[in-house]
Design a protein around this motif. Structure first.
Motif, PDB file in Angstrom:
ATOM      1  N   ALA A 205     -20.052 -21.000 -23.250  1.00 11.50           N
ATOM      2  CA  ALA A 205     -20.588 -19.638 -23.227  1.00 11.50           C
ATOM      3  C   ALA A 205     -19.485 -18.637 -22.891  1.00 11.50           C
ATOM      4  O   ALA A 205     -18.614 -18.907 -22.064  1.00 11.50           O
ATOM      5  CB  ALA A 205     -21.712 -19.530 -22.201  1.00 11.50           C
ATOM      6  N   GLU A 206     -19.515 -17.480 -23.556  1.00 14.00           N
ATOM      7  CA  GLU A 206     -18.560 -16.408 -23.299  1.00 14.00           C
ATOM      8  C   GLU A 206     -19.344 -15.136 -23.002  1.00 14.00           C
ATOM      9  O   GLU A 206     -20.102 -14.656 -23.845  1.00 14.00           O
ATOM     10  CB  GLU A 206     -17.620 -16.214 -24.493  1.00 14.00           C
ATOM     11  N   LEU A 207     -19.142 -14.595 -21.799  1.00 16.46           N
ATOM     12  CA  LEU A 207     -19.922 -13.456 -21.330  1.00 16.46           C
ATOM     13  C   LEU A 207     -19.034 -12.230 -21.196  1.00 16.46           C
ATOM     14  O   LEU A 207     -18.033 -12.243 -20.470  1.00 16.46           O
ATOM     15  CB  LEU A 207     -20.566 -13.788 -19.975  1.00 16.46           C
ATOM     16  N   GLY A 208     -19.394 -11.153 -21.880  1.00 12.68           N
ATOM     17  CA  GLY A 208     -18.622  -9.914 -21.811  1.00 12.68           C
ATOM     18  C   GLY A 208     -18.860  -9.210 -20.486  1.00 12.68           C
ATOM     19  O   GLY A 208     -19.939  -8.654 -20.255  1.00 12.68           O
ATOM     20  N   MET A 209     -17.850  -9.227 -19.606  1.00  6.93           N
ATOM     21  CA  MET A 209     -18.041  -8.718 -18.253  1.00  6.93           C
ATOM     22  C   MET A 209     -18.103  -7.198 -18.187  1.00  6.93           C
ATOM     23  O   MET A 209     -18.739  -6.641 -17.285  1.00  6.93           O
ATOM     24  CB  MET A 209     -16.929  -9.237 -17.345  1.00  6.93           C
TER      25      MET A 209
ATOM     26  N   LEU B 221     -18.420  -4.269  -9.548  1.00 11.72           N
ATOM     27  CA  LEU B 221     -17.839  -2.924  -9.548  1.00 11.72           C
ATOM     28  C   LEU B 221     -16.534  -2.839 -10.333  1.00 11.72           C
ATOM     29  O   LEU B 221     -15.994  -1.750 -10.511  1.00 11.72           O
ATOM     30  CB  LEU B 221     -17.600  -2.464  -8.104  1.00 11.72           C
ATOM     31  N   GLY B 222     -16.047  -3.990 -10.795  1.00 10.41           N
ATOM     32  CA  GLY B 222     -14.825  -3.951 -11.588  1.00 10.41           C
ATOM     33  C   GLY B 222     -14.263  -5.328 -11.847  1.00 10.41           C
ATOM     34  O   GLY B 222     -14.687  -6.323 -11.249  1.00 10.41           O
ATOM     35  N   VAL B 223     -13.309  -5.364 -12.767  1.00  8.87           N
ATOM     36  CA  VAL B 223     -12.568  -6.594 -13.072  1.00  8.87           C
ATOM     37  C   VAL B 223     -11.100  -6.207 -13.201  1.00  8.87           C
ATOM     38  O   VAL B 223     -10.756  -5.254 -13.915  1.00  8.87           O
ATOM     39  CB  VAL B 223     -13.048  -7.256 -14.380  1.00  8.87           C
TER      40      VAL B 223
ATOM     41  N   ASN C 218      -8.878  -8.934 -23.709  1.00  8.77           N
ATOM     42  CA  ASN C 218      -8.575  -8.289 -24.970  1.00  8.77           C
ATOM     43  C   ASN C 218      -8.007  -6.916 -24.655  1.00  8.77           C
ATOM     44  O   ASN C 218      -8.668  -6.083 -24.006  1.00  8.77           O
ATOM     45  CB  ASN C 218      -9.833  -8.160 -25.833  1.00  8.77           C
ATOM     46  N   TYR C 219      -6.761  -6.679 -25.100  1.00  9.41           N
ATOM     47  CA  TYR C 219      -6.075  -5.439 -24.755  1.00  9.41           C
ATOM     48  C   TYR C 219      -6.747  -4.244 -25.417  1.00  9.41           C
ATOM     49  O   TYR C 219      -6.838  -4.144 -26.640  1.00  9.41           O
ATOM     50  CB  TYR C 219      -4.609  -5.515 -25.178  1.00  9.41           C
ATOM     51  N   SER C 220      -7.251  -3.351 -24.593  1.00  4.50           N
ATOM     52  CA  SER C 220      -7.871  -2.109 -25.052  1.00  4.50           C
ATOM     53  C   SER C 220      -7.818  -1.148 -23.871  1.00  4.50           C
ATOM     54  O   SER C 220      -7.188  -1.430 -22.857  1.00  4.50           O
ATOM     55  CB  SER C 220      -9.308  -2.352 -25.518  1.00  4.50           C
ATOM     56  N   ASN C 221      -8.468  -0.006 -23.994  1.00  5.21           N
ATOM     57  CA  ASN C 221      -8.437   0.969 -22.916  1.00  5.21           C
ATOM     58  C   ASN C 221      -9.875   1.288 -22.477  1.00  5.21           C
ATOM     59  O   ASN C 221     -10.538   2.107 -23.087  1.00  5.21           O
ATOM     60  CB  ASN C 221      -7.731   2.251 -23.378  1.00  5.21           C
ATOM     61  N   PRO C 222     -10.409   0.632 -21.410  1.00  3.18           N
ATOM     62  CA  PRO C 222      -9.707  -0.350 -20.586  1.00  3.18           C
ATOM     63  C   PRO C 222      -9.774  -1.748 -21.192  1.00  3.18           C
ATOM     64  O   PRO C 222     -10.362  -1.936 -22.254  1.00  3.18           O
ATOM     65  CB  PRO C 222     -10.496  -0.291 -19.275  1.00  3.18           C
ATOM     66  N   ILE C 223      -9.177  -2.721 -20.490  1.00  2.42           N
ATOM     67  CA  ILE C 223      -9.191  -4.115 -20.929  1.00  2.42           C
ATOM     68  C   ILE C 223     -10.634  -4.616 -21.059  1.00  2.42           C
ATOM     69  O   ILE C 223     -11.489  -4.312 -20.235  1.00  2.42           O
ATOM     70  CB  ILE C 223      -8.446  -5.005 -19.907  1.00  2.42           C
ATOM     71  N   ASN C 224     -10.911  -5.396 -22.099  1.00  6.00           N
ATOM     72  CA  ASN C 224     -12.192  -6.077 -22.233  1.00  6.00           C
ATOM     73  C   ASN C 224     -12.069  -7.495 -21.677  1.00  6.00           C
ATOM     74  O   ASN C 224     -11.164  -8.241 -22.078  1.00  6.00           O
ATOM     75  CB  ASN C 224     -12.622  -6.136 -23.702  1.00  6.00           C
ATOM     76  N   TYR C 225     -12.965  -7.844 -20.770  1.00  8.89           N
ATOM     77  CA  TYR C 225     -12.938  -9.154 -20.124  1.00  8.89           C
ATOM     78  C   TYR C 225     -14.090 -10.024 -20.605  1.00  8.89           C
ATOM     79  O   TYR C 225     -15.220  -9.541 -20.772  1.00  8.89           O
ATOM     80  CB  TYR C 225     -13.044  -9.010 -18.611  1.00  8.89           C
ATOM     81  N   THR C 226     -13.794 -11.319 -20.779  1.00  6.23           N
ATOM     82  CA  THR C 226     -14.817 -12.301 -21.137  1.00  6.23           C
ATOM     83  C   THR C 226     -14.791 -13.432 -20.130  1.00  6.23           C
ATOM     84  O   THR C 226     -13.759 -14.076 -19.930  1.00  6.23           O
ATOM     85  CB  THR C 226     -14.567 -12.870 -22.549  1.00  6.23           C
ATOM     86  N   PHE C 227     -15.925 -13.660 -19.465  1.00 12.08           N
ATOM     87  CA  PHE C 227     -16.064 -14.762 -18.514  1.00 12.08           C
ATOM     88  C   PHE C 227     -16.433 -16.011 -19.301  1.00 12.08           C
ATOM     89  O   PHE C 227     -17.408 -16.015 -20.058  1.00 12.08           O
ATOM     90  CB  PHE C 227     -17.153 -14.432 -17.496  1.00 12.08           C
TER      91      PHE C 227
END
Length: 263
Positions: free
Chosen positions: A26-30, A234-236, A12-21
């Protein structure tokens, strides 16, 4: 604990990017797991797009039958200039190929491990850039089908790489480029009969990633080396999880693996 099949991470485009595993349903907010320990345990099975369960894939996340017969694994997936649906010619499944190929596509420049050229379907450019770990992106042209996008890309590949060096991309953000100038340098290399598809808008998209620290020396880990991967997140970036001890895990390369995800 969550158990299921690994899918491509959602962005999801934002600052920074939001990632979902994504693991089955199941959808996990990384982003919320940054600086926390996670564990991925492969149970020893994979699932092909056809639904068949195996102990391992034949090639490229496909079983034997799908690799040689499914349209998702056809040659034109990797070489879009070979698409033929707009010509009415079937490669493997004309109905599927018509839906996939006969829609507007963009040709773009991105700055991931440096400047690269690529193509993607219309309105998918942000997702494409985020999946590649690009920090900048600009559109070059819009064409009505995938084959024409491939033909333009073939010409631009003569002067710009179409590859991302994942080790370099994961070592830190690349130097910011003058993307408008880079685009203008490419325009004269587009064939005359395709010049009409050039996009006059020169908007440059900037992208930031949720990374606490980058590895000093990238060490790629996967389930072929060990069925358990654990450590502090430590990051995505792109489709990679950045773990402690300079390790990185390519999520997209493991689509179809059945795992347990422990937090």
């Amino acid at each position: 604990m969550h158990q299921g099949i690994i899918g491509k991470m959602l962005t999801n485009y934002s600052n920074p990017i939001n990632y979902t595993f994504v693991i089955s349903d199941a959808e996990l907010g990384m982003n919320g797991f940054l600086n926390k320990p996670i564990t991925l345990r492969w149970i020893g099975e994979v699932k092909c797009i056809c639904g068949k369960k195996l102990s391992k894939f034949y090639r490229q996340n496909f079983c034997y039958q799908c690799y040689w017969n499914a349209p998702e694994a056809s040659q034109s997936i990797f070489k879009p200039e070979l698409c033929t649906a707009d010509l009415g010619v079937e490669e493997r499944d004309l109905e599927w190929e018509t839906k996939f190929q006969l829609r507007p596509h963009y040709i773009y420049l991105a700055n991931s491990s440096g400047l690269k050229v690529g193509i993607t379907s219309k309105h998918n450019e942000l997702t494409r850039w985020m999946d590649q770990g690009a920090v900048q992106g600009i559109l070059i042209a819009e064409v009505p089908n995938r084959r024409l996008a491939g033909l333009i890309e073939v010409e631009l590949k003569k002067i710009v790489s179409d590859r991302t060096n994942f080790r370099q991309m994961l070592s830190g953000p690349p130097v910011q480029l003058d993307m408008v100038r880079e685009k203008l340098n490419c325009l004269n290399h587009i064939p005359d009969n395709l010049q009409k598809f050039i996009i006059p808008d020169n908007t440059v998209t900037q992208i930031d990633y949720p990374v606490l620290s980058y590895p000093k020396k990238v060490n790629s880990v996967n389930f072929k080396k060990s069925n358990i991967i654990k450590g502090s997140l430590l990051g995505v970036k792109g489709q990679y999880l950045l773990l402690d001890q300079d390790r990185v895990f390519n999520v997209r390369a493991h689509q179809g693996y059945i795992i347990e995800f422990l937090i």
